[in-house]
Design an enzyme around this catalytic site. Structure first.
Site, PDB file in Angstrom:
ATOM      1  N   TYR A   9      30.028  36.922  29.780  1.00  0.00           N
ATOM      2  CA  TYR A   9      30.895  37.040  30.960  1.00  0.00           C
ATOM      3  C   TYR A   9      30.874  35.738  31.764  1.00  0.00           C
ATOM      4  O   TYR A   9      31.924  35.149  32.047  1.00  0.00           O
ATOM      5  CB  TYR A   9      30.412  38.206  31.805  1.00  0.00           C
ATOM      6  CG  TYR A   9      31.263  38.525  33.025  1.00  0.00           C
ATOM      7  CD1 TYR A   9      32.523  39.106  32.886  1.00  0.00           C
ATOM      8  CD2 TYR A   9      30.797  38.277  34.318  1.00  0.00           C
ATOM      9  CE1 TYR A   9      33.297  39.428  33.998  1.00  0.00           C
ATOM     10  CE2 TYR A   9      31.562  38.593  35.431  1.00  0.00           C
ATOM     11  CZ  TYR A   9      32.810  39.175  35.267  1.00  0.00           C
ATOM     12  OH  TYR A   9      33.570  39.481  36.383  1.00  0.00           O
ATOM     13  N   THR A  17      38.194  37.562  25.571  1.00  0.00           N
ATOM     14  CA  THR A  17      39.139  37.990  26.610  1.00  0.00           C
ATOM     15  C   THR A  17      39.281  36.902  27.667  1.00  0.00           C
ATOM     16  O   THR A  17      40.385  36.557  28.087  1.00  0.00           O
ATOM     17  CB  THR A  17      38.684  39.319  27.240  1.00  0.00           C
ATOM     18  OG1 THR A  17      38.757  40.323  26.232  1.00  0.00           O
ATOM     19  CG2 THR A  17      39.565  39.719  28.410  1.00  0.00           C
ATOM     20  N   ASP A  27      47.810  45.722  29.831  1.00  0.00           N
ATOM     21  CA  ASP A  27      46.406  46.149  29.790  1.00  0.00           C
ATOM     22  C   ASP A  27      46.125  46.775  28.432  1.00  0.00           C
ATOM     23  O   ASP A  27      46.995  47.474  27.894  1.00  0.00           O
ATOM     24  CB  ASP A  27      46.158  47.170  30.918  1.00  0.00           C
ATOM     25  CG  ASP A  27      44.696  47.291  31.303  1.00  0.00           C
ATOM     26  OD1 ASP A  27      43.887  47.671  30.431  1.00  0.00           O
ATOM     27  OD2 ASP A  27      44.365  47.012  32.457  1.00  0.00           O
ATOM     28  N   GLY A  34      40.181  50.006  31.868  1.00  0.00           N
ATOM     29  CA  GLY A  34      41.160  50.550  32.806  1.00  0.00           C
ATOM     30  C   GLY A  34      41.698  51.876  32.306  1.00  0.00           C
ATOM     31  O   GLY A  34      41.351  52.335  31.210  1.00  0.00           O
ATOM     32  N   LEU A  37      43.971  39.174  35.529  1.00  0.00           N
ATOM     33  CA  LEU A  37      42.770  39.930  35.930  1.00  0.00           C
ATOM     34  C   LEU A  37      42.109  40.597  34.729  1.00  0.00           C
ATOM     35  O   LEU A  37      41.079  41.258  34.888  1.00  0.00           O
ATOM     36  CB  LEU A  37      43.143  41.016  36.950  1.00  0.00           C
ATOM     37  CG  LEU A  37      43.222  40.622  38.428  1.00  0.00           C
ATOM     38  CD1 LEU A  37      44.417  39.726  38.705  1.00  0.00           C
ATOM     39  CD2 LEU A  37      43.315  41.848  39.306  1.00  0.00           C
ATOM     40  N   ASP A  73      46.562  43.449  24.184  1.00  0.00           N
ATOM     41  CA  ASP A  73      45.276  42.772  24.340  1.00  0.00           C
ATOM     42  C   ASP A  73      45.566  41.285  24.586  1.00  0.00           C
ATOM     43  O   ASP A  73      46.212  40.633  23.741  1.00  0.00           O
ATOM     44  CB  ASP A  73      44.488  42.986  23.032  1.00  0.00           C
ATOM     45  CG  ASP A  73      43.106  42.357  23.071  1.00  0.00           C
ATOM     46  OD1 ASP A  73      42.918  41.324  23.746  1.00  0.00           O
ATOM     47  OD2 ASP A  73      42.205  42.904  22.402  1.00  0.00           O
ATOM     48  N   GLY A 131      43.261  48.402  35.751  1.00  0.00           N
ATOM     49  CA  GLY A 131      41.867  48.429  36.184  1.00  0.00           C
ATOM     50  C   GLY A 131      41.743  48.685  37.673  1.00  0.00           C
ATOM     51  O   GLY A 131      42.739  48.948  38.358  1.00  0.00           O
ATOM     52  N   THR A 141      33.003  43.561  44.641  1.00  0.00           N
ATOM     53  CA  THR A 141      34.020  44.315  45.388  1.00  0.00           C
ATOM     54  C   THR A 141      33.958  45.774  44.972  1.00  0.00           C
ATOM     55  O   THR A 141      33.666  46.086  43.816  1.00  0.00           O
ATOM     56  CB  THR A 141      35.410  43.714  45.101  1.00  0.00           C
ATOM     57  OG1 THR A 141      35.382  42.346  45.537  1.00  0.00           O
ATOM     58  CG2 THR A 141      36.506  44.443  45.855  1.00  0.00           C
ATOM     59  N   PHE A 194      40.836  49.019  27.888  1.00  0.00           N
ATOM     60  CA  PHE A 194      39.430  49.040  27.481  1.00  0.00           C
ATOM     61  C   PHE A 194      38.575  49.673  28.587  1.00  0.00           C
ATOM     62  O   PHE A 194      37.826  50.614  28.350  1.00  0.00           O
ATOM     63  CB  PHE A 194      38.953  47.614  27.155  1.00  0.00           C
ATOM     64  CG  PHE A 194      37.466  47.527  26.924  1.00  0.00           C
ATOM     65  CD1 PHE A 194      36.829  48.421  26.069  1.00  0.00           C
ATOM     66  CD2 PHE A 194      36.701  46.569  27.566  1.00  0.00           C
ATOM     67  CE1 PHE A 194      35.442  48.364  25.869  1.00  0.00           C
ATOM     68  CE2 PHE A 194      35.323  46.504  27.371  1.00  0.00           C
ATOM     69  CZ  PHE A 194      34.700  47.402  26.527  1.00  0.00           C
TER      70      PHE A 194
HETATM   71  P1  NAD Z   1      38.123  46.673  35.582  1.00  0.00           P
HETATM   72  O1  NAD Z   1      37.263  46.790  34.385  1.00  0.00           O
HETATM   73  O2  NAD Z   1      38.391  47.888  36.380  1.00  0.00           O
HETATM   74  O3  NAD Z   1      39.537  46.023  35.189  1.00  0.00           O
HETATM   75  C1  NAD Z   1      39.712  45.129  34.136  1.00  0.00           C
HETATM   76  C2  NAD Z   1      40.975  45.517  33.392  1.00  0.00           C
HETATM   77  O4  NAD Z   1      41.203  44.587  32.323  1.00  0.00           O
HETATM   78  C3  NAD Z   1      40.877  46.911  32.761  1.00  0.00           C
HETATM   79  O5  NAD Z   1      42.028  47.646  33.062  1.00  0.00           O
HETATM   80  C4  NAD Z   1      40.754  46.622  31.270  1.00  0.00           C
HETATM   81  O6  NAD Z   1      41.249  47.659  30.464  1.00  0.00           O
HETATM   82  C5  NAD Z   1      41.538  45.334  31.154  1.00  0.00           C
HETATM   83  N1  NAD Z   1      41.183  44.521  29.990  1.00  0.00           N
HETATM   84  C6  NAD Z   1      39.932  44.202  29.562  1.00  0.00           C
HETATM   85  N2  NAD Z   1      40.010  43.420  28.457  1.00  0.00           N
HETATM   86  C7  NAD Z   1      41.345  43.264  28.197  1.00  0.00           C
HETATM   87  C8  NAD Z   1      42.064  42.589  27.175  1.00  0.00           C
HETATM   88  N3  NAD Z   1      41.437  41.907  26.209  1.00  0.00           N
HETATM   89  N4  NAD Z   1      43.428  42.640  27.198  1.00  0.00           N
HETATM   90  C9  NAD Z   1      44.069  43.332  28.169  1.00  0.00           C
HETATM   91  N5  NAD Z   1      43.437  44.000  29.150  1.00  0.00           N
HETATM   92  C10 NAD Z   1      42.083  43.959  29.162  1.00  0.00           C
HETATM   93  O7  NAD Z   1      37.470  45.533  36.494  1.00  0.00           O
HETATM   94  P2  NAD Z   1      37.909  45.008  37.926  1.00  0.00           P
HETATM   95  O8  NAD Z   1      36.761  45.187  38.839  1.00  0.00           O
HETATM   96  O9  NAD Z   1      39.223  45.541  38.317  1.00  0.00           O
HETATM   97  O10 NAD Z   1      38.018  43.443  37.633  1.00  0.00           O
HETATM   98  C11 NAD Z   1      39.274  42.787  37.520  1.00  0.00           C
HETATM   99  C12 NAD Z   1      39.053  41.289  37.381  1.00  0.00           C
HETATM  100  O11 NAD Z   1      38.361  40.796  38.525  1.00  0.00           O
HETATM  101  C13 NAD Z   1      38.211  40.901  36.155  1.00  0.00           C
HETATM  102  O12 NAD Z   1      38.745  39.711  35.597  1.00  0.00           O
HETATM  103  C14 NAD Z   1      36.837  40.645  36.731  1.00  0.00           C
HETATM  104  O13 NAD Z   1      36.118  39.714  35.966  1.00  0.00           O
HETATM  105  C15 NAD Z   1      37.196  40.102  38.118  1.00  0.00           C
HETATM  106  N6  NAD Z   1      36.087  40.321  39.076  1.00  0.00           N
HETATM  107  C16 NAD Z   1      35.866  41.568  39.617  1.00  0.00           C
HETATM  108  C17 NAD Z   1      34.812  41.742  40.493  1.00  0.00           C
HETATM  109  C18 NAD Z   1      34.524  43.073  41.147  1.00  0.00           C
HETATM  110  O14 NAD Z   1      33.556  43.173  41.900  1.00  0.00           O
HETATM  111  N7  NAD Z   1      35.306  44.109  40.975  1.00  0.00           N
HETATM  112  C19 NAD Z   1      33.973  40.659  40.826  1.00  0.00           C
HETATM  113  C20 NAD Z   1      34.231  39.420  40.218  1.00  0.00           C
HETATM  114  C21 NAD Z   1      35.304  39.252  39.372  1.00  0.00           C
END
Ligand code: NAD
Ligand code: UDP
Length: 327
Positions: free
Chosen positions: A150, A97, A38, A43, A78, A63, A17, A180, A41
């Protein structure tokens, strides 16, 4: 750079991701062996394609709602879709998840007796009535709304992390991430920064939801990852939760105007309905991270937007690829 003798085997879930791929870049650079897990989904292999032939990176499609049996020295959890459009697409899977994923990874950490990091979120504060939000604030969250899969999933994951710590003596690190942005955000994930930049670069209308007076605080990805690494390296007794984010606070209208100015776009701003339970304001109180980690974000919104715009500009100019990415 670690040597062969002190090299760590590190598991990063959600590593393909946006944030996970940046974290993996930094872990590899310091010499770790990285296992990226990963289910792709939200990513993409594309986010780690530049590391395809890296001898210390392994990718496993899996998963996290199912148990995982691997041998590692450290876990970074993450995995979870982060944008409202994506996490509302299959809300039951989103809760699973966060909750089943946490149970499986905490179980793994317990068997291996290794430290585990949890990517929690400012969404645990819901639509906050305390502003800015300190870690001591318990939040104002709708348990049955469209964002609850969420918000409540992440809250329950925090509960599980703290109970595994109290009950099983696990080393945990819980970080609450505020909005972010940066390169490798999905161009079509519906988050405000990627939406506005893609719209501006393509000369489409910029879609401000509601009156645009709601606020967010935007942290550039490199600053956030510096905070992650400082937190994981902090003494074991500092378990969080700790806020990481940039306290600069902007309305969505201000953000739209900045993006228009920085891209030189002729896009018009249009208003669309505000999604339900959309928080009116959000700004981190980061005193705890400053005091305990000596961490403070360095990249202001204009500088971070310029870097992100350059990334999307390159991406959009690669004809055909965007259609593929957006699919
Ligand atoms: P993103 O969607 O780019 O990355 C999430 C990744 O998790 C993806 O690669 C997706 O394929 C994978 N994923 C989802 N469900 C899964 C499952 N069941 N099994 C395995 N892989 C799974 O989002 P991101 O911005 O990179 O966020 C990463 C983490 O940081 C998340 O947990 C999110 O809640 C947290 N977060 C992000 C932000 C932000 O602003 N980017 C803010 C708060 C929290
Ligand atoms: N938003 C907007 N236009 C868009 C996408 C989002 O005005 O095209 C608003 C959204 O309503 C919210 C803010 O921008 O108030 C941040 O939305 P995002 O989905 O990025 O993150 P979150 O709501 O989870 O902070």
């Amino acid at each position: 750079m670690r040597t062969y003798n002190d090299r760590k085997r590190v598991l990063v879930t959600g590593g393909a991701g946006f944030l996970g791929s940046h974290l993996i870049d930094r872990l590899l650079a310091r010499g770790d062996d990285v296992l990226c897990v990963d289910n792709l989904f939200t990513g993409s292999r594309r986010n780690i394609a530049h590391l395809d032939s890296h001898p210390r990176l392994e990718f496993m499609r899996h998963d996290v709602t199912f148990p995982l049996y691997v041998e590692v020295d450290e876990i970074w959890n993450l995995a979870c879709p982060a944008s409202p459009v994506h996490y509302q697409h299959d809300p039951v899977q989103t809760t699973k998840t966060s909750v089943h994923g946490a149970i499986n990874l905490l179980g793994l950490a317990k068997r291996l007796r290794v430290p585990i990091f949890q990517a929690s979120t400012s969404e645990v504060y819901g639509d906050p009535v305390v502003h800015p939000q300190p870690e001591s604030y318990w939040g104002h969250v709708n348990p049955i709304g469209t964002r609850s899969c969420y918000d409540e999933g992440k809250r329950c994951a925090e509960t599980l992390f703290f109970d595994y710590h109290r009950q099983h003596g696990l080393d945990i690190k819980v970080v609450r991430i505020f909005n972010t942005y940066g390169p490798r955000m999905h161009p079509n994930d519906g988050r405000v920064v990627s939406n506005f930049i893609v719209q501006a670069l393509q000369g489409q209308d910029i879609t401000v939801y509601g009156n645009g007076q709601q606020t967010r605080s935007f942290c550039y990805v490199d600053d956030l990852i510096n905070g992650f690494l400082a937190f994981m390296a902090a003494p074991a007794e500092f378990i969080g939760p700790v806020n990481l984010g940039n306290p600069g606070e902007f309305t969505m209208l201000e953000l739209a105007q900045k993006v228009i100015a920085l891209t030189g776009s002729r896009s018009a701003i249009v208003h669309q309905p505000l999604p339900s339970d959309d928080p009116l304001q959000r700004k981190p109180d980061i005193r705890l991270a400053q005091e305990r980690l000596g961490w403070t974000p360095k990249i202001d919104l204009d500088a971070g937007l310029a870097l992100t715009i350059a990334y999307f500009d390159r991406l959009l100019s690669q004809q055909g690829e965007v259609t593929q990415l957006a699919a």
